[in-house]
Design a protein around this motif. Structure first.
Motif, mmCIF file in Angstrom:
data_model
loop_
_atom_site.group_PDB
_atom_site.id
_atom_site.type_symbol
_atom_site.label_atom_id
_atom_site.label_comp_id
_atom_site.label_asym_id
_atom_site.label_seq_id
_atom_site.Cartn_x
_atom_site.Cartn_y
_atom_site.Cartn_z
ATOM 1 N N HIS A 25 0.847 -1.194 0.000
ATOM 2 C CA HIS A 25 0.000 0.000 0.000
ATOM 3 C C HIS A 25 0.883 1.245 0.000
ATOM 4 O O HIS A 25 1.950 1.269 0.618
ATOM 5 C CB HIS A 25 -0.924 0.017 1.217
ATOM 6 N N VAL A 26 0.404 2.278 -0.660
ATOM 7 C CA VAL A 26 1.173 3.510 -0.813
ATOM 8 C C VAL A 26 1.122 4.338 0.467
ATOM 9 O O VAL A 26 0.045 4.662 0.967
ATOM 10 C CB VAL A 26 0.642 4.331 -2.003
ATOM 11 N N ILE A 27 2.305 4.691 0.967
ATOM 12 C CA ILE A 27 2.450 5.568 2.128
ATOM 13 C C ILE A 27 2.656 7.007 1.646
ATOM 14 O O ILE A 27 2.067 7.943 2.159
ATOM 15 C CB ILE A 27 3.637 5.135 3.009
ATOM 16 N N ARG A 28 3.546 7.141 0.657
ATOM 17 C CA ARG A 28 3.786 8.439 0.017
ATOM 18 C C ARG A 28 3.900 8.203 -1.483
ATOM 19 O O ARG A 28 4.362 7.161 -1.920
ATOM 20 C CB ARG A 28 5.070 9.102 0.537
ATOM 21 N N GLN A 29 3.486 9.208 -2.255
ATOM 22 C CA GLN A 29 3.470 9.083 -3.710
ATOM 23 C C GLN A 29 3.863 10.396 -4.357
ATOM 24 O O GLN A 29 3.405 11.458 -3.942
ATOM 25 C CB GLN A 29 2.069 8.688 -4.169
ATOM 26 N N VAL A 30 4.694 10.300 -5.390
ATOM 27 C CA VAL A 30 5.098 11.450 -6.193
ATOM 28 C C VAL A 30 4.731 11.148 -7.637
ATOM 29 O O VAL A 30 4.903 10.020 -8.107
ATOM 30 C CB VAL A 30 6.620 11.705 -6.088
ATOM 31 N N GLU A 31 4.224 12.155 -8.345
ATOM 32 C CA GLU A 31 3.936 12.027 -9.775
ATOM 33 C C GLU A 31 4.683 13.145 -10.493
ATOM 34 O O GLU A 31 4.535 14.320 -10.135
ATOM 35 C CB GLU A 31 2.445 12.149 -10.038
ATOM 36 N N LEU A 32 5.488 12.761 -11.490
ATOM 37 C CA LEU A 32 6.261 13.722 -12.269
ATOM 38 C C LEU A 32 5.895 13.604 -13.735
ATOM 39 O O LEU A 32 6.002 12.530 -14.330
ATOM 40 C CB LEU A 32 7.762 13.467 -12.105
ATOM 41 N N GLN A 33 5.477 14.710 -14.349
ATOM 42 C CA GLN A 33 5.103 14.768 -15.765
ATOM 43 C C GLN A 33 6.343 14.992 -16.607
ATOM 44 O O GLN A 33 7.139 15.885 -16.315
ATOM 45 C CB GLN A 33 4.117 15.922 -15.984
ATOM 46 N N GLU A 34 6.508 14.182 -17.639
ATOM 47 C CA GLU A 34 7.579 14.369 -18.603
ATOM 48 C C GLU A 34 7.042 15.171 -19.785
ATOM 49 O O GLU A 34 5.859 15.103 -20.071
ATOM 50 C CB GLU A 34 8.115 13.011 -19.076
ATOM 51 N N PRO A 35 7.864 15.908 -20.509
ATOM 52 C CA PRO A 35 9.272 16.147 -20.218
ATOM 53 C C PRO A 35 9.434 17.181 -19.117
ATOM 54 O O PRO A 35 8.512 17.931 -18.820
ATOM 55 C CB PRO A 35 9.817 16.670 -21.545
ATOM 56 N N GLY A 36 10.573 17.191 -18.502
ATOM 57 C CA GLY A 36 10.907 18.210 -17.528
ATOM 58 C C GLY A 36 10.652 17.858 -16.083
ATOM 59 O O GLY A 36 10.948 18.646 -15.205
ATOM 60 N N SER A 37 10.071 16.711 -15.815
ATOM 61 C CA SER A 37 9.816 16.270 -14.436
ATOM 62 C C SER A 37 9.029 17.293 -13.620
ATOM 63 O O SER A 37 9.361 17.597 -12.484
ATOM 64 C CB SER A 37 11.137 15.928 -13.739
ATOM 65 N N LYS A 38 7.952 17.817 -14.218
ATOM 66 C CA LYS A 38 7.076 18.754 -13.501
ATOM 67 C C LYS A 38 6.294 17.981 -12.440
ATOM 68 O O LYS A 38 5.611 17.010 -12.746
ATOM 69 C CB LYS A 38 6.109 19.421 -14.469
#
Length: 108
Positions: A25-38
């Protein structure tokens, strides 16, 4: 045992970074949009639950997003790449900074 992983979702060109509990189960989550890792999200389940209790859920999600509800083992077609704790923490702290800076620049 805590584990860290990342998966790429090609349809949206988004990297998902996860901190997972023993059951996946997810405790912490990061989402990064490419290009540029926004940074799109950098959410903590514990913070989300606290915001929900305090009636600040919309505010929290507006800045940090939310975490996945299903364990990542139930995600179809996403083969996780395992990370070290340090690799995850670098991505986490960078994404949090981006989201907080973006929030500060929004007009009131």
């Amino acid at each position: 045992m805590t584990r860290w992983a990342r998966c790429f979702w090609g349809e949206e060109a988004v990297w998902f970074y996860f901190e997972l509990d023993t059951d996946g189960h997810v405790i912490r989550q990061v989402e990064l949009q490419e290009p540029g890792s926004k940074a799109l999200a950098a959410a903590s389940l514990a913070e989300w639950q606290e915001a929900q209790r305090d009636g600040r859920l919309a505010e929290y999600e507006g800045v940090y997003g939310l975490t996945a509800e299903l364990p990542i083992s139930e995600w179809e077609g996403h083969d996780p790449q395992w990370l070290s704790a340090n690799e995850f923490h670098v991505v986490w702290s960078t994404a949090r900074r981006q989201l907080q800076d973006r929030q500060r620049r929004r007009p009131s």
